[in-house]
Enzyme design. Sequence first.
Site, PDB file in Angstrom:
ATOM      1  N   ARG A  89       0.943  -1.326   0.206  1.00 10.74           N
ATOM      2  CA  ARG A  89      -0.145   0.007  -0.004  1.00 10.74           C
ATOM      3  C   ARG A  89       1.019   1.102  -0.154  1.00 10.74           C
ATOM      4  O   ARG A  89       0.425   2.350  -0.347  1.00 10.74           O
ATOM      5  CB  ARG A  89      -0.880   0.007   1.080  1.00 10.74           C
ATOM      6  CG  ARG A  89      -2.281  -1.123   1.115  1.00 10.74           C
ATOM      7  CD  ARG A  89      -2.850  -1.311   2.374  1.00 10.74           C
ATOM      8  NE  ARG A  89      -2.178  -1.450   3.469  1.00 10.74           N
ATOM      9  CZ  ARG A  89      -1.671  -2.739   3.810  1.00 10.74           C
ATOM     10  NH1 ARG A  89      -2.125  -3.906   2.993  1.00 10.74           N
ATOM     11  NH2 ARG A  89      -1.004  -3.283   4.830  1.00 10.74           N
ATOM     12  N   GLU A 126       3.945  -8.324  13.398  1.00  9.73           N
ATOM     13  CA  GLU A 126       2.996  -8.708  14.502  1.00  9.73           C
ATOM     14  C   GLU A 126       2.661  -9.998  14.455  1.00  9.73           C
ATOM     15  O   GLU A 126       2.307 -10.844  15.178  1.00  9.73           O
ATOM     16  CB  GLU A 126       2.007  -7.696  15.083  1.00  9.73           C
ATOM     17  CG  GLU A 126       1.193  -7.434  13.726  1.00  9.73           C
ATOM     18  CD  GLU A 126       1.436  -6.289  12.813  1.00  9.73           C
ATOM     19  OE1 GLU A 126       0.687  -5.652  12.281  1.00  9.73           O
ATOM     20  OE2 GLU A 126       2.763  -5.973  12.554  1.00  9.73           O
TER      21      GLU A 126
END
Length: 201
Positions: A89, A126
């Site tokens: 993105r 994460e």
Amino acid sequence: MTGPHGTTAEVPLDALVAGLAVDVPDFPAPGVVFRDLTPVFADGPAFRRIVEGLAAPSLEDPRAAAVAHADDGASGDPGFDVVVGVEARGFLLAAAVALHAGVGVVPVRKAGKLPRERVTADYALEYGTASIEMHTDSLHRGQRVLLVDDVLATGGTLAASVALVEELGAVVTAVSVVVELAALGGRQRIAPHAVHALWTT
């Protein structure tokens, strides 16, 4: 777009992003809340403000200020020579920011996507681990870089991107993101580089 605060131009930038972004729970892995910014990108006036905001970071890092040209204001120099965007993105944002600033754009890609000689950095995020790469000739020594991505979470991806830029001899003047997830501590991971977040949550 209009909202409780008025038109897009009147809404504070952080509120604008918060009002358009969508939280997606358990994506791409259980326990992860994904901040979907595609509705922000799809709103033309909002996207313009996002791009303008990302292109105008505050250079809090003294080392970044030291490499900025003394006549920046008079010359129209944006304070950086090239925008580096992080897959995927970040590509959308970096290209638009580069066009707005009148400079070039360079991609940081996932491993195995670049065809020529490249440098590689591994990082943890994460929900797993990964590697990113840049072509060795994509940046020049001393070139001033604005590093752009959509979200700053744990900081793993951006820290690895900073390492790649610096390995090629360029200078990160600032890191610009749309959203910073402050609780995950990403800003500390890429210190002492200046971080410019449009919405911190």
